[in-house]
Design a protein around this motif. Structure first.
Motif, PDB file in Angstrom:
ATOM      1  N   ALA A 162      13.159 -34.062 -10.031  1.00 42.97           N
ATOM      2  CA  ALA A 162      11.633 -34.096  -9.986  1.00 42.97           C
ATOM      3  C   ALA A 162      11.380 -34.394  -8.498  1.00 42.97           C
ATOM      4  O   ALA A 162      10.484 -33.683  -7.684  1.00 42.97           O
ATOM      5  N   GLY A 163      12.090 -35.329  -7.885  1.00 43.68           N
ATOM      6  CA  GLY A 163      11.747 -35.729  -6.543  1.00 43.68           C
ATOM      7  C   GLY A 163      12.097 -34.648  -5.405  1.00 43.68           C
ATOM      8  O   GLY A 163      11.343 -34.288  -4.458  1.00 43.68           O
ATOM      9  N   TYR A 164      13.333 -34.104  -5.797  1.00 41.03           N
ATOM     10  CA  TYR A 164      13.720 -32.920  -5.086  1.00 41.03           C
ATOM     11  C   TYR A 164      12.820 -31.925  -4.907  1.00 41.03           C
ATOM     12  O   TYR A 164      12.542 -31.143  -4.108  1.00 41.03           O
ATOM     13  N   ILE A 178       9.893 -41.273 -10.117  1.00 36.40           N
ATOM     14  CA  ILE A 178       9.657 -39.851  -9.682  1.00 36.40           C
ATOM     15  C   ILE A 178       8.730 -40.217  -8.148  1.00 36.40           C
ATOM     16  O   ILE A 178       9.171 -39.516  -7.029  1.00 36.40           O
ATOM     17  N   TRP A 179       8.033 -40.979  -8.101  1.00 38.25           N
ATOM     18  CA  TRP A 179       7.288 -41.323  -6.807  1.00 38.25           C
ATOM     19  C   TRP A 179       8.425 -41.597  -5.932  1.00 38.25           C
ATOM     20  O   TRP A 179       8.213 -41.247  -4.709  1.00 38.25           O
ATOM     21  N   LEU A 180       9.183 -42.533  -6.355  1.00 38.63           N
ATOM     22  CA  LEU A 180       9.985 -43.214  -5.321  1.00 38.63           C
ATOM     23  C   LEU A 180      11.082 -42.210  -4.993  1.00 38.63           C
ATOM     24  O   LEU A 180      11.342 -42.276  -3.516  1.00 38.63           O
ATOM     25  N   MET A 181      11.488 -41.176  -5.894  1.00 36.25           N
ATOM     26  CA  MET A 181      12.453 -40.280  -5.209  1.00 36.25           C
ATOM     27  C   MET A 181      11.688 -39.324  -4.350  1.00 36.25           C
ATOM     28  O   MET A 181      12.180 -38.688  -3.460  1.00 36.25           O
ATOM     29  N   TRP A 182      10.498 -38.885  -4.661  1.00 42.06           N
ATOM     30  CA  TRP A 182       9.639 -38.083  -4.037  1.00 42.06           C
ATOM     31  C   TRP A 182       9.767 -38.573  -2.354  1.00 42.06           C
ATOM     32  O   TRP A 182       9.909 -37.808  -1.483  1.00 42.06           O
ATOM     33  N   LYS A 183       9.573 -39.788  -2.171  1.00 39.94           N
ATOM     34  CA  LYS A 183       9.404 -40.511  -0.930  1.00 39.94           C
ATOM     35  C   LYS A 183      10.925 -40.510  -0.295  1.00 39.94           C
ATOM     36  O   LYS A 183      10.777 -40.265   1.009  1.00 39.94           O
ATOM     37  N   PHE A 184      11.916 -40.813  -0.758  1.00 37.96           N
ATOM     38  CA  PHE A 184      13.241 -40.884  -0.205  1.00 37.96           C
ATOM     39  C   PHE A 184      13.620 -39.446  -0.091  1.00 37.96           C
ATOM     40  O   PHE A 184      14.196 -39.211   1.125  1.00 37.96           O
ATOM     41  N   ALA A 205      26.940 -22.535   1.135  1.00 44.53           N
ATOM     42  CA  ALA A 205      26.654 -23.398   0.064  1.00 44.53           C
ATOM     43  C   ALA A 205      25.268 -22.847  -0.707  1.00 44.53           C
ATOM     44  O   ALA A 205      24.216 -22.460  -0.091  1.00 44.53           O
ATOM     45  N   SER A 206      25.460 -22.903  -2.087  1.00 44.59           N
ATOM     46  CA  SER A 206      24.033 -22.729  -2.671  1.00 44.59           C
ATOM     47  C   SER A 206      23.068 -23.744  -2.539  1.00 44.59           C
ATOM     48  O   SER A 206      23.561 -24.807  -1.855  1.00 44.59           O
ATOM     49  N   ARG A 207      21.899 -23.531  -3.113  1.00 44.53           N
ATOM     50  CA  ARG A 207      20.972 -24.500  -2.925  1.00 44.53           C
ATOM     51  C   ARG A 207      21.273 -25.820  -3.866  1.00 44.53           C
ATOM     52  O   ARG A 207      21.308 -26.884  -3.328  1.00 44.53           O
ATOM     53  N   LEU A 208      22.070 -25.560  -4.961  1.00 44.69           N
ATOM     54  CA  LEU A 208      22.364 -26.705  -5.924  1.00 44.69           C
ATOM     55  C   LEU A 208      23.725 -27.269  -5.189  1.00 44.69           C
ATOM     56  O   LEU A 208      23.452 -28.424  -5.358  1.00 44.69           O
ATOM     57  N   ARG A 209      24.694 -26.776  -4.490  1.00 44.36           N
ATOM     58  CA  ARG A 209      25.600 -27.279  -4.136  1.00 44.36           C
ATOM     59  C   ARG A 209      25.199 -28.318  -2.787  1.00 44.36           C
ATOM     60  O   ARG A 209      25.615 -29.475  -2.540  1.00 44.36           O
ATOM     61  N   ALA A 210      24.151 -27.613  -1.995  1.00 41.82           N
ATOM     62  CA  ALA A 210      23.459 -28.137  -1.009  1.00 41.82           C
ATOM     63  C   ALA A 210      22.860 -29.600  -1.369  1.00 41.82           C
ATOM     64  O   ALA A 210      22.970 -30.541  -0.416  1.00 41.82           O
ATOM     65  N   MET A 211      22.190 -29.499  -2.547  1.00 41.85           N
ATOM     66  CA  MET A 211      21.597 -30.718  -2.985  1.00 41.85           C
ATOM     67  C   MET A 211      22.451 -31.786  -3.383  1.00 41.85           C
ATOM     68  O   MET A 211      22.383 -32.850  -3.274  1.00 41.85           O
TER      69      MET A 211
END
Length: 298
Positions: free
Chosen positions: A114-116, A177-183, A200-206
């Protein structure tokens, strides 16, 4: 030497100290003052823990004696043995471990995705959605527990591991979720774009770029989610009514009898209850510091 009469006595003392005391002496006094404040803080914060540890290894007669002993004269492990032989503590412990670990896994995975998504994708109302997520955390658990009980009853999730794990995850996720959004906002998207250029795909880059750089946030979410589940009383009290499904905060109520309180069992159970949280933070702190260095925050 004349003093400004408009100054308060404390201001005049500080002014005299700054003007007349040598700098080397000031540094030594500052060092000793800092050590004194740190020591006083450690004593104030650590004294309850010391009392808990001491009471957990004291026999009952010594525990209720009129003489305060800094060190138990006859230390014993009878209280710890009684937890596993006279009560259902082992079952309560297992239930809490399963609920806390399940909550931690679900919260970390959900909050990370969710944060990503809130950071990397654009859609209408994204900022308002991200802010409202934290707002939902302001509702007290009891306000959510009552309607949750009725929903869980219709879904036949009462007295089950999935039921209590979902309840704890729902309570912890808004802040996670709020914490990961900020990070993820601190992770430059240019690093991921470089990975995309190399195929690299988006998933692999993430997975290979964004998540390692957001590791401090993931560790913080893990610890927070574990603590929320481990110490929860409200949800567990409503959703877990069977004796075999009770968690530690609910099961320890049985140590309080109608005529007396078994402080020896309570203190030894408190030591056992504090141990997993302490070990979790202790072993994850190195990964937390490593995450800060990977993220360029150290």
């Amino acid at each position: 030497m004349s003093y400004n009469t408009s100054k308060s006595p404390i201001e005049r003392i500080i002014d005299y100290y700054v003007r007349n005391v040598p700098h080397a002496t000031q540094r030594r006094l500052s060092t000793w003052l800092f050590r004194f404040l740190v020591g006083a803080t450690v004593i104030v914060v650590g004294f309850p823990t010391y009392v808990m540890l001491k009471a957990s290894i004291q026999p009952e007669l010594e525990l209720f004696s009129n003489t305060f002993l800094f060190v138990p004269q006859n230390p014993t492990l009878e209280n710890f043995a009684g937890l596993f032989t006279e009560t259902s503590f082992a079952r309560f412990y297992l239930n809490s471990i399963v609920a806390a670990l399940g909550t931690m896994v679900i919260s970390v995975v959900s909050a990370t995705l969710a944060g990503y998504s809130l950071t990397r994708f654009s859609f209408p109302g994204k900022k308002r959605l991200a802010q409202s997520v934290l707002f939902s955390y302001m509702f007290p658990p009891l306000l959510l527990a009552l309607p949750m009980f009725m929903i869980w009853r219709d879904l036949q999730l009462l007295n089950s591991y999935p039921g209590i794990i979902l309840a704890h995850s729902a309570h912890a996720l808004p802040f996670d979720i709020w914490l990961m959004w900020k990070f993820f906002q601190t992770v430059p998207i240019s690093y991921e774009e470089s990975a995309w250029i190399y195929g690299a795909s988006r998933l692999r880059a993430m997975r290979d770029v964004a998540i390692p750089m957001a590791l401090p946030g993931i560790i913080a979410v893990s610890i927070f989610s574990f603590a929320i589940s481990w110490s929860d009383f409200t949800f567990a009290n409503l959703l877990l009514t069977q004796e075999s499904m009770k968690t530690l905060p609910i099961g320890m109520l049985g140590f309080i009898e109608q005529q007396a309180v078994n402080w020896g069992l309570i203190m030894s159970a408190s030591v056992m209850m504090a141990l997993p949280a302490f070990l979790l933070v202790y072993f994850l702190q190195s990964y937390l510091l490593r995450g800060f260095s990977v993220g360029g925050l150290g």
